[in-house]
Each structure stands twice: as C-alpha cells, then as structure tokens.
Motif scaffolding. Sequence first.
Motif, mmCIF file in Angstrom:
data_model
loop_
_atom_site.group_PDB
_atom_site.id
_atom_site.type_symbol
_atom_site.label_atom_id
_atom_site.label_comp_id
_atom_site.label_asym_id
_atom_site.label_seq_id
_atom_site.Cartn_x
_atom_site.Cartn_y
_atom_site.Cartn_z
ATOM 1 N N GLN A 189 -2.440 -3.679 1.588
ATOM 2 C CA GLN A 189 -1.773 -2.712 2.472
ATOM 3 C C GLN A 189 -0.670 -3.373 3.297
ATOM 4 O OE1 GLN A 189 -4.690 -0.541 4.854
ATOM 5 N NE2 GLN A 189 -3.319 1.203 4.616
ATOM 6 N N GLN A 190 -0.964 -4.584 3.785
ATOM 7 C CA GLN A 190 0.046 -5.342 4.532
ATOM 8 C C GLN A 190 1.284 -5.559 3.671
ATOM 9 O OE1 GLN A 190 -0.979 -9.235 6.151
ATOM 10 N NE2 GLN A 190 -2.973 -8.440 6.750
ATOM 11 N N THR A 191 1.036 -5.972 2.427
ATOM 12 C CA THR A 191 2.139 -6.284 1.528
ATOM 13 C C THR A 191 2.979 -5.033 1.249
ATOM 14 O OG1 THR A 191 0.721 -7.953 0.545
ATOM 15 C CG2 THR A 191 2.705 -7.383 -0.675
ATOM 16 N N LYS A 192 2.294 -3.898 1.025
ATOM 17 C CA LYS A 192 3.021 -2.649 0.784
ATOM 18 C C LYS A 192 3.848 -2.268 2.002
ATOM 19 C CE LYS A 192 -0.037 -0.430 -2.584
ATOM 20 N NZ LYS A 192 -0.988 0.678 -2.782
ATOM 21 N N GLY A 209 -3.431 2.460 13.311
ATOM 22 C CA GLY A 209 -2.302 2.386 12.399
ATOM 23 C C GLY A 209 -1.068 1.867 13.097
ATOM 24 N N LEU A 210 0.038 2.002 12.390
ATOM 25 C CA LEU A 210 1.289 1.472 12.891
ATOM 26 C C LEU A 210 2.394 2.461 12.521
ATOM 27 C CD1 LEU A 210 1.961 -1.213 14.286
ATOM 28 C CD2 LEU A 210 2.428 -2.195 12.053
ATOM 29 N N ARG A 211 3.238 2.783 13.519
ATOM 30 C CA ARG A 211 4.376 3.631 13.222
ATOM 31 C C ARG A 211 5.645 2.819 13.405
ATOM 32 N NH1 ARG A 211 3.896 8.171 16.570
ATOM 33 N NH2 ARG A 211 5.017 7.075 18.194
ATOM 34 N N GLU A 216 2.754 7.907 5.558
ATOM 35 C CA GLU A 216 3.621 8.953 6.107
ATOM 36 C C GLU A 216 5.071 8.491 6.094
ATOM 37 O OE1 GLU A 216 1.995 9.964 9.976
ATOM 38 O OE2 GLU A 216 -0.015 9.876 9.093
ATOM 39 N N PHE A 217 5.952 9.442 5.786
ATOM 40 C CA PHE A 217 7.364 9.109 5.655
ATOM 41 C C PHE A 217 8.194 10.299 6.106
ATOM 42 C CE2 PHE A 217 11.405 8.823 3.546
ATOM 43 C CZ PHE A 217 11.663 7.468 3.361
ATOM 44 N N ALA A 218 9.121 10.074 7.013
ATOM 45 C CA ALA A 218 9.996 11.166 7.449
ATOM 46 C C ALA A 218 11.403 10.625 7.610
ATOM 47 C CB ALA A 218 9.504 11.738 8.769
ATOM 48 N N ILE A 219 12.370 11.446 7.224
ATOM 49 C CA ILE A 219 13.752 10.997 7.339
ATOM 50 C C ILE A 219 14.582 12.066 8.024
ATOM 51 C CG2 ILE A 219 14.289 11.785 4.974
ATOM 52 C CD1 ILE A 219 16.174 9.322 4.828
ATOM 53 N N ASP A 220 15.414 11.630 8.935
ATOM 54 C CA ASP A 220 16.268 12.555 9.668
ATOM 55 C C ASP A 220 17.669 11.957 9.672
ATOM 56 O OD1 ASP A 220 17.176 14.579 11.289
ATOM 57 O OD2 ASP A 220 16.654 13.510 13.134
ATOM 58 N N ALA A 252 4.637 5.716 8.797
ATOM 59 C CA ALA A 252 3.386 5.364 9.472
ATOM 60 C C ALA A 252 2.355 5.040 8.413
ATOM 61 C CB ALA A 252 2.907 6.513 10.348
ATOM 62 N N ASP A 253 1.483 4.125 8.758
ATOM 63 C CA ASP A 253 0.419 3.774 7.829
ATOM 64 C C ASP A 253 -0.848 3.540 8.632
ATOM 65 O OD1 ASP A 253 -0.569 3.504 5.329
ATOM 66 O OD2 ASP A 253 0.399 1.600 4.876
#
Lengths: 298, 147, 139
Positions: free
Chosen positions: B39-42, B75-77, B117-121, B133-134
């Motif tokens: 997970q860290q690597t990803k 988690g981490l954002r 999680e992935f969001a783009i603005d 976020a993961d």
Amino acid sequence: MQVAEHETALDVTRELSDFLERRREQIAQRWAEASLFRAVFTVSRDEAVEACKAVVDALAEVARGGRPEDLRAPGFDSVREQLGRMAASRAKAGYTPSQIAGEVAGLREPVTSLLRAEYDDPADPRAQANEIALTILIGTLRLVVMETTVDAGEELIARQRQQLLEVATPVIRLWDGVVAVPLIGTLDSARSQIVMESLLEAIVDQRARYAILDITGVPTVDSLVAQHLMKTVAAARLMGAECIVSGIRPAIAQTIVQLGIDLGTIITRAGLSDALAYALSQQGIVVSPRPAMGGNAR
Amino acid sequence: MHAPFVSATRLSIGSDADLAWVRQQVRQAAAALGFGLVQQTKLVTAVSELARNTLVHGGGGHMEMTPLAEGNRVGLRLSFVDRGPGIRDLELAMTDGYTTGGGLGKGLSGSKRLVAEFAIDSRPGEGTTVTIADWVSGVPSPRAGAS
Amino acid sequence: MTGPFATQPGPVPVLVLGDVLLVTLQGDLHDTAAERLQQDITQRIASSPAPVGGVVIDISGVEIVDSFLGRILAEIAASARLLATRTVLAGMRPSVAITLVELGLTMPGLDTALDVERALSLLGHPSPAAPTTHPEEGA
C-alpha cells in the motif's frame, strides 16, 4: 410566569449537570460495584472508581451542553475510548451487544435513587423533568457504547477475515525453482491481492523461475477473475518469473471462450502435473522412471 | 516509532529535488500510520505521478498532507495544488494513454487505480487540484494504552 | 522548502562486467539522474570498441518505479535494441511489480530476471559461482 420552552429544558439539563457534579463521588462509588466496571477493572477498585468518575464527568459535561440526546456531543469524546475498551472486554467475555447495552442501562438506577433523594416531594415537576433528562442521557450513553461495540465487532471480523484469507492461500514449493498456489473458492479482489502478494514473495524466497496458479478449486471464472489472474501473471513476469495457469476445467474453458475473455499470452495447462511437467522441461529437467537394476525390481 | 502527527503538512513542489522530498515525506507518514509495504508503494507511486504533474503541467505548486481518522480507520489525504493553465478536457485527461507531456499517459488514470479515493478539480486558466486519499487496510495497529 | 536527502542526486555509475554493462539503481532516483543515465548507456553502447553483450539494470534497491522511470527503462531497452544489445531488468521487488501492473505498465518489450546472476545467465554469461544445473539431476 411564562418561560420559553427551550429555556426550561436548558435549566433542567443544567440542574442535572450540577447534580451529577455534586454527587460525583457517590455515583462513582455505586457504579464501581456494577458488573460493567468490575469486570474491566479487576485489579483495583480505585481504578474502577476513577473510570466511573470519568464517565460521570462526561455526562455532566454533555448535560451542561444542553443536548443530552446528542451522540456526537464533545463531552463523550474523553470517555469514548474507555467505553470502547469496556465494551470490547465484555464482548470478549461472550456478552452479546444487547446484554452490554442492558448493563449500561443498569447504570441509571443508582443515579435515579440519588436524584430522587434530592427532592422532598417526588411529584415535584422539577424532579420529574430531571429524571426524564437523566433517562435520555443514559440512553445516549448506551448508544455511544453500542457504537463502540459495533466498531469493535467490525474490527474483529476484519481481522478474522484477513487471517482466513492468509490461511487459505498456501504457496507450495513443488521443485527447485517451481512454486505453486492451489486456489480454492471464490477469487474476489481482496483474496486475489493476497494471492498475488504471497506468490510474488514466494518467487523471491524460493528464487523461482516458474509459478503455477492452479484454479481447479475455483468455481467460476468471470472477466474479473480473469483480470486478477492476468495481473498476477504480469507482476510475476516483471520480477523475472513465468506463470502457468493450470486446472482449467472444461466448463470453465467454455465460459472463458463464451465471455470472449482473452487470456492473452498466458501459458495454460489442463492439470497441475502438466504445468509442473512444462516448468521442468523448460528448465531442461527430465524425469524418467528409474531403469530396472539387476532385474530385482519388485 | 509510532508518532502520528496531528496537523496538516504543506510541502512545496518547485523542482526535481522537491519530488524526491515529497515522496520521502509521504513514505514516512504512511509507514508511521501503519500502511503495509504494498500500500505504501502504491501510494508513494501515485504521489510521484501527481507531484510531477503539478511540477510539469502546473508549473509548480504544493502538496498538502493530512492524516485522517474515522472510527477505526486511519488514512492519509493528499492534495496537489497548482495555479497552472488547468485541464481543458478532464475526461480526456483521465483516459489511459492520453498524454500531452511526452509521458506514457498513465499519470492521472494510473494513480487513480493506486488509491482508494481520487478527485480532480480543474479550471482552465486558474489551476488544478487533485486530491487523493487512502486508508490503512486490514486491522489497524493496536492503539497505545489498549488492554 | 527542501530537506536533506537519503540519496545523493549524482550520476548513476555504469560498471563494465566482461562485455556486459551493469547499472545498479539505488534508493530514490531523481528525474534528471534517470535521464542522464539513459543518455549515458546509449552512448556507452554506441562508442564501445568491442560489441556490448548486454545491459543489466539492477533495480533491487529501488522502492518505487513510477511511469516516468518506467518510460526511461523502456526507452533504454528500446534504444539498446536498436544498437543490437539486449537489456535485462533485474531484481524488481514484489511491491513495485504489483504497483506497476496496477498503474498499467507491464513493459512488454523488456526482459526481466529475478536477480543480477540470473540476468547474466540470461545474457549467456553464467557466473562461475552459480550452479546452473539442478543438484538432484546427476547423470
């Protein structure tokens, strides 16, 4: 005298809060006898009393805030972890969530009797209003505990699921440089992630050139499963090992064709032994029956 | 050592060396929060892709790192913010293989697959913010003080 | 603000092992160092007086390969191929392999090996110390 309704309510919760603070010591002493606290703080009674005081303080703070029904009241934050620990230890002892909830509800009785003693006349509307507020407050406390119980249960389930996944995925060394993983059961995303990781780790540990994925025990292969298989094969290839998928039963072979799934360049074999034979012959290893020696073979 | 930080961290992305620094900081934070190696690597790979986008396409910017706690999950954002030209066609930019920067076109679409999680603005002329976020999967490490 | 680094951003050394070029990547490789390495290797192959038998890139010390480094590695292999030289990528960690596949980079044109020793034998250079035959397979 006409007073706005919400002001009365605030007065009541403030009065309840004052009462809880005033009677903190007595309530804590009574609660420390309750099975919920006794079971967790087995060693020292002083510790149990301290834990009880923390809960009384939290309730007093929530009451002062005027929202005894609010699960998210900041007053609960200081005791949430402690309550979770208590609930978890009860759950470990085999108590069901409803039994734990019952124990929390039982905390109301000792407080109610102290509260009633405050008023000369039991029919005093203030007394009744306070008792109702207390009931609501303990009800909320019960919900907070329930919430932590459910969280703890989910954590336990997640842990057991993880262990089950790991146990169900043994990687076997079949030969020098050949590892195999017999897959049994449904191959979902979490499972295939673990399969992939353990297989790749085994490739490093065994310095394997060939890795066999045997899907004899996989009931169905849909496009998602096929995708997982292809990812595993691709990752192994990046590390310098070749994957062979074996155990494709006739029915599964038909499904794969009918679904139009392209297994691409993946090497497939009917059975695990065929896959092993392929891996050996690729390495120039020939396994042949021992020639009869001196004619005394039994 | 288990020392989860409480506040958000802001790291600037203005050079090649900053990319390495950002990767290193995210790696350390993820390890401290209990993320497993894969997970860290990803996560760090996704960070590398997005930070490079900020640098190359956004003309530099910053990354904001916030630790998350929600019930039993931690988690981490991470937000990547630039004031660059923005992305005109988001859908096209998210397509596998689409590239304007001479890369492989896996940056945005690929990093989306690496995290939960992935969001783009993005607004043309105003800049782009990508937020990922993961969450630590599996069982969180036992909290200090728990019996 | 930039902090101290665990790895120095200097050039990556290219070792000569017989007729094989061996490159060992370590830690966090900066983009410029990766680009310089790509030029370096191509230059070395082209200007070598004797034909280069192969290139081995050892990435066992690399914690992440993103699409940038992935592209550099694929391009090194492609340009080496144009110069009739084979490239083997050795020692990729499982976590890196899983991530690359998820990212969508399967590097189809690249030869891979478990470690440097295997990479050398793949290039036809069995290292003398390594037994290549199975110990149980005596005559």
